[in-house]
Write a protein that holds these residues in place. Structure first.
Motif, PDB file in Angstrom:
ATOM      1  N   ASP A 246      38.167  38.727  41.474  1.00 49.16           N
ATOM      2  CA  ASP A 246      37.614  40.057  41.242  1.00 49.16           C
ATOM      3  C   ASP A 246      36.860  40.032  39.919  1.00 49.16           C
ATOM      4  O   ASP A 246      37.331  39.419  38.945  1.00 49.16           O
ATOM      5  N   PRO A 247      35.682  40.674  39.842  1.00 46.67           N
ATOM      6  CA  PRO A 247      34.884  40.600  38.616  1.00 46.67           C
ATOM      7  C   PRO A 247      35.643  40.988  37.354  1.00 46.67           C
ATOM      8  O   PRO A 247      35.466  40.363  36.301  1.00 46.67           O
ATOM      9  N   ASP A 248      36.499  42.017  37.442  1.00 47.26           N
ATOM     10  CA  ASP A 248      37.224  42.434  36.238  1.00 47.26           C
ATOM     11  C   ASP A 248      38.228  41.381  35.797  1.00 47.26           C
ATOM     12  O   ASP A 248      38.407  41.139  34.596  1.00 47.26           O
ATOM     13  N   ASP A 249      38.879  40.706  36.758  1.00 52.21           N
ATOM     14  CA  ASP A 249      39.815  39.642  36.399  1.00 52.21           C
ATOM     15  C   ASP A 249      39.075  38.430  35.846  1.00 52.21           C
ATOM     16  O   ASP A 249      39.544  37.775  34.903  1.00 52.21           O
ATOM     17  N   ALA A 250      37.924  38.119  36.444  1.00 49.70           N
ATOM     18  CA  ALA A 250      37.117  37.007  35.936  1.00 49.70           C
ATOM     19  C   ALA A 250      36.642  37.296  34.522  1.00 49.70           C
ATOM     20  O   ALA A 250      36.647  36.405  33.647  1.00 49.70           O
ATOM     21  N   ALA A 251      36.239  38.531  34.270  1.00 43.98           N
ATOM     22  CA  ALA A 251      35.785  38.899  32.929  1.00 43.98           C
ATOM     23  C   ALA A 251      36.920  38.809  31.916  1.00 43.98           C
ATOM     24  O   ALA A 251      36.720  38.333  30.785  1.00 43.98           O
TER      25      ALA A 251
END
Length: 438
Positions: free
Chosen positions: A239-244
């Protein structure tokens, strides 16, 4: 243990339920503990590693097990709540022996361990008696399974040695149905070498799910052990937020290298998220909420939230926006909660039932303000909208809780140790096995 079969293959026990004498489920089998013995003596089974909530592994002595079936284990007496700590003299069958390359004593041929069987001896002890192996084709990560057959324990050598590049296909297969959070707990407790082997063997999607559930230090360690192209592929799947969040903990040079290797359309939302402070709505949000245009029907909106891969909090509502529908979207019109969707005719348009009463979150709002907003209006997610009225993403309750809890809460849950409790039967069993090995 009269109800138990005389031979049990251990890998098949992974994840099965464990019940107390009253018939209540207390946990699930994570592994089987054995003591390797000198010479050709078959290892003695000491007990099971049972995982109970919250994510705590306990030791269940084999002497307390009364029933072993294909879908359940039953024990008598009590279960010591002290966290299981593996001793130097002990071996975990699933974590350490599966996928091991061993040698047939008959001809020296290399074979790979697929499973290990234990049997009850006349002495009432459970001993490891058989090893299921296959003739492998190729080496290292390119090994493929060939002929599968079963041999006696003393027909192979090499099970007590340390193998580099062991692989993890058998271990992963044993826990195929395990939820990502539970598999992450299992991976966290593995030795660093084995943890890396499991990470390399997992497919990108499964590894991404596991990484999202691991403590920060484990995430960084595993990502650093992957080839850089593979690491970028896994980040794309997260998920983009977890990757960020993960990239934000890396040195600038490494972070930029990985972002450059990611597909531009996958890297773009992650780059946007990295521009916000961690404890703001912008830093908390995901950029992949369910977005529908105003002319979408109720049936179309329900089809979107039926996606089984969708986070339950995100599936609780859809966000109605003017095109384009990818974040940042066109003008944000409002929210439709799934309960309202269920009450409307499938042919109705979402524009007619959109909730416009609540002001959306702003990306600079603090964590406390976001938590207060969700609690005040009994929501599991909220839209984040910029000053131009475009939907940027959505903050879900799970991400809020993740940041409200202590920074090391995942590791604390995984490593929490209950008060020491002395169990004479357990201590005698494990100590005798250690003494016998010496």
């Amino acid at each position: 243990m009269s109800a138990s079969p005389t031979r049990v293959y251990i890998a098949r026990l992974a994840g099965i339920a464990v019940f107390d004498p009253a018939g209540d489920q207390v946990g699930r089998v994570r592994d089987v503990v054995v003591a390797l013995r000198l010479g050709a003596k078959p290892p003695r089974v000491l007990g099971f590693v049972v995982e109970v909530q919250p994510r705590r592994p306990l030791f269940l002595p084999i002497t307390r097990v009364t029933v072993i079936e294909s879908d359940a284990i039953v024990f008598n007496g009590r279960l010591n709540v002290r966290r299981f700590q593996q001793r130097e003299s002990e071996t975990l069958v699933i974590a350490e022996l599966l996928d091991r390359t061993v040698h047939l004593t008959e001809n020296g041929e290399d074979v790979q361990v697929v499973d290990v069987a234990m049997e009850r001896a006349r002495t009432k002890d459970w001993l490891v008696s058989k090893v299921a192996v296959n003739r492998t084709v190729g080496r290292g990560l390119r090994r493929r399974r060939g002929e599968l057959f079963v041999v006696d324990w003393d027909a192979v050598t090499g099970l007590s040695s340390i193998e580099n590049g062991q692989g993890a296909a058998g271990l992963i297969a044993a826990f195929e149905r395990m939820k990502p959070a539970d598999l992450a707990n299992f991976v966290h407790d593995l030795p660093e070498k084995r943890r890396t082997e499991v990470a390399v063997a997992l497919d990108d999607e499964r590894l991404a799910d596991v990484l999202e559930e691991l403590p920060e230090d484990d995430q960084i360690e595993i990502l650093g052990k992957l080839e850089v192209e593979r690491a970028a592929d896994v980040l794309e799947t997260m998920d983009p937020d977890d990757a960020a969040d993960l990239l934000g903990e890396l040195p600038t040079e490494q972070r930029e290298q990985l972002l450059t290797l990611m597909e531009p359309h996958e890297a773009a939302p992650v780059r946007r998220l990295l521009t916000y402070e961690d404890d703001t709505a912008g830093g908390l949000m995901t950029t992949d909420p369910v977005v529908v245009p105003p002319d979408a029907s109720v049936a179309e909106a329900l089809a979107h939230i039926r996606n089984p891969d969708l986070n339950p909090a995100l599936a609780a509502q859809v966000y109605v926006c003017r095109p384009p529908n990818d974040t940042p979207t066109g003008r944000f019109l409002g929210t439709v909660h799934f309960q309202r969707l269920l009450r409307e005719p499938p042919s109705s348009l979402v524009s007619g039932i959109v909730d416009t009463e609540l002001d959306p979150l702003r990306p600079t709002m603090s964590l406390e303000a976001v938590a207060t907003f969700l609690a005040t209006y009994n929501l599991v997610a909220g839209a984040v909208v910029d000053e131009n009225g475009r939907l940027l993403g959505a903050v879900t309750i799970d991400d809020v809780l993740d940041h409200l809890l202590p920074e090391d809460w995942r590791e604390t849950v995984m490593d929490a140790t209950a008060d020491e409790q002395h169990d004479p039967e357990e201590e005698a069993l494990r100590s005798a096995a250690a003494e016998e090995e010496r």
